[in-house]
Design a protein around this motif. Structure first.
Motif, mmCIF file in Angstrom:
data_model
loop_
_atom_site.group_PDB
_atom_site.id
_atom_site.type_symbol
_atom_site.label_atom_id
_atom_site.label_comp_id
_atom_site.label_asym_id
_atom_site.label_seq_id
_atom_site.Cartn_x
_atom_site.Cartn_y
_atom_site.Cartn_z
ATOM 1 N N GLU A 80 0.841 -1.192 0.000
ATOM 2 C CA GLU A 80 0.000 0.000 0.000
ATOM 3 C C GLU A 80 0.881 1.248 0.000
ATOM 4 O O GLU A 80 1.907 1.313 0.687
ATOM 5 C CB GLU A 80 -0.893 0.013 1.231
ATOM 6 N N LEU A 81 0.462 2.251 -0.754
ATOM 7 C CA LEU A 81 1.212 3.507 -0.826
ATOM 8 C C LEU A 81 1.303 4.164 0.550
ATOM 9 O O LEU A 81 2.308 4.782 0.892
ATOM 10 C CB LEU A 81 0.543 4.457 -1.821
ATOM 11 N N GLY A 82 0.252 3.996 1.367
ATOM 12 C CA GLY A 82 0.257 4.591 2.693
ATOM 13 C C GLY A 82 1.268 3.960 3.632
ATOM 14 O O GLY A 82 1.578 4.519 4.679
ATOM 15 N N ASP A 83 1.772 2.776 3.268
ATOM 16 C CA ASP A 83 2.736 2.077 4.112
ATOM 17 C C ASP A 83 4.069 1.962 3.373
ATOM 18 O O ASP A 83 4.760 0.954 3.453
ATOM 19 C CB ASP A 83 2.195 0.688 4.461
ATOM 20 N N ILE A 84 4.438 3.031 2.677
ATOM 21 C CA ILE A 84 5.588 2.995 1.784
ATOM 22 C C ILE A 84 6.889 2.731 2.534
ATOM 23 O O ILE A 84 7.793 2.058 2.026
ATOM 24 C CB ILE A 84 5.687 4.309 0.972
#
Length: 368
Positions: A80-84
């Motif tokens: 996920e982009l939020g957990d880059i």
């Protein structure tokens, strides 16, 4: 992400890593990998790409031999982009743990095909597979090769720590004609490697294991092992040596955690069998005998003549009441080490041996 990977790779003293600023010159360009290798003066090139779509990120990486254009490794990572940042850490760990042993294995193959007029580096590369056979003959041949390397370059850290390891393992396994002399020479050579580079995590982790093996100064041994993995958190070898150190210090649970980390970091490492056997012995110390059997068998699959793995397997099988299998394992072990005696081994190895392990060896029928 490039900075993270470059920094992590740079912690391996055996690798020459070009700074990320140099590699950025090729960003976004269609270039020939062989040309990159020539221009940067490197043998291997890691390239990759990052793609984003609908809140997700996909990272693709591949390791290429710049001299031949052959792909040595490739993998992709998604998250996920939020957990880059977690994704970045996972990729960095994966890339680093694969590249260091892969490059070493490739270089060993190259050294084996070169003429007999070898450099100190080539001699050390030839010695590594002999040493990691974990046999008396293999250790002797490794020592012969690295001794020649030290004649060429007396202050070559790689050669010093490998030669020191040969002496120390010979003493530990009962192969040395004069154990005290081998221990002293082994420690001298490891200290020499550290005098050349005080941040050599490999040499430091070896010294931690040796301190735990040949003295009762476990506090110092653990401190060295902890400092080694702090210097290079992605070094599977250092984590493996930390596992042995904590096992010797009577802390099998912490040893298991270290061995698991070493195996996860580098599941195809040349030192994998050592971590597996050590983990198996630690499993015996906490009564997890089925897992000890599995670990020992895995170690023997990679190194069929590994004495420590046979001892682990025999003891675990005996504790499980699988007497016929234990006796068969003892017979196979004694073909490799016919002079083995439990009492001599315990005296040589110090006070660390978990009583559960010693009892298992006796139950299995190894000679007292």
């Amino acid at each position: 992400m490039v900075d993270e990977i470059t920094t992590a790779l740079s912690r391996f003293k055996s690798l020459f890593v070009v700074a990320s600023n140099s590699s950025f010159a090729y960003k976004g360009k269609a270039v020939d990998v062989k040309q990159v290798g020539r221009e940067l003066g490197v043998r291997y090139v890691l390239e990759g790409s990052v793609r984003k779509a609908a809140g997700k990120v996909r990272i693709i990486g591949q390791l290429i031999d710049a001299a031949t254009g052959v792909h040595l490794w490739a993998d992709q990572f998604e998250g996920e982009l939020g957990d880059i940042f977690a994704l970045q850490d996972r990729m960095t760990e994966s890339v680093v743990s694969v590249i260091a042993p892969k490059v070493l294995q490739t270089e060993i193959g190259l050294a084996a095909r070169r003429p007999n007029d070898l450099s100190a580096y080539d001699l050390c590369l030839r010695a590594v597979p002999h040493f990691t056979s974990w046999t008396r003959g293999g250790t002797a041949e490794a020592l012969r090769l690295v001794s020649r390397a030290l004649e060429i370059d007396p202050r070559y850290g790689f050669a010093a720590r490998l030669a020191g390891s040969c002496h120390l393992v010979s003493a530990n396994q009962g192969w040395a004609a004069d154990p005290k002399s081998d221990i002293a020479e082994g420690l001298r050579l490891i200290q020499l490697a550290l005098s050349i580079d005080g941040n050599d995590d490999t040499a430091l982790s070896i010294l931690g294991w040796a301190t735990a093996s040949f003295s009762d100064d476990y506090d110092t041994a653990r401190e060295m092992a902890d400092r080694a993995v702090a210097l290079n958190p992605n070094a599977a070898f250092a984590w493996g040596e930390r596992g042995w150190t904590y096992q010797l210090a009577g802390q099998p649970e912490e040893a298991i955690r270290s061995f698991e980390r070493a195996i996860r970091l580098s599941p195809f490492d040349l030192w994998l069998s050592s971590s597996l056997a050590g983990m198996g012995i630690a499993f015996i110390g906490v009564g997890r005998f089925d897992e000890a059997v599995a670990a020992a068998k895995n170690a023997l699959q990679t190194k069929p003549a590994y004495a420590s793995a046979y001892r682990c397997l025999a003891a675990a099988l005996a504790h499980l009441g699988r007497d016929a299998e234990a006796r068969k394992t003892v017979a196979q072990f004694l073909e490799i080490e016919p002079d083995f005696r439990i009492s001599e081994w315990v005296a040589r190895s110090g006070q660390w041996q978990a009583q559960m392990f010693i009892d298992g060896l006796r139950k299995a029928g190894l000679p007292e």
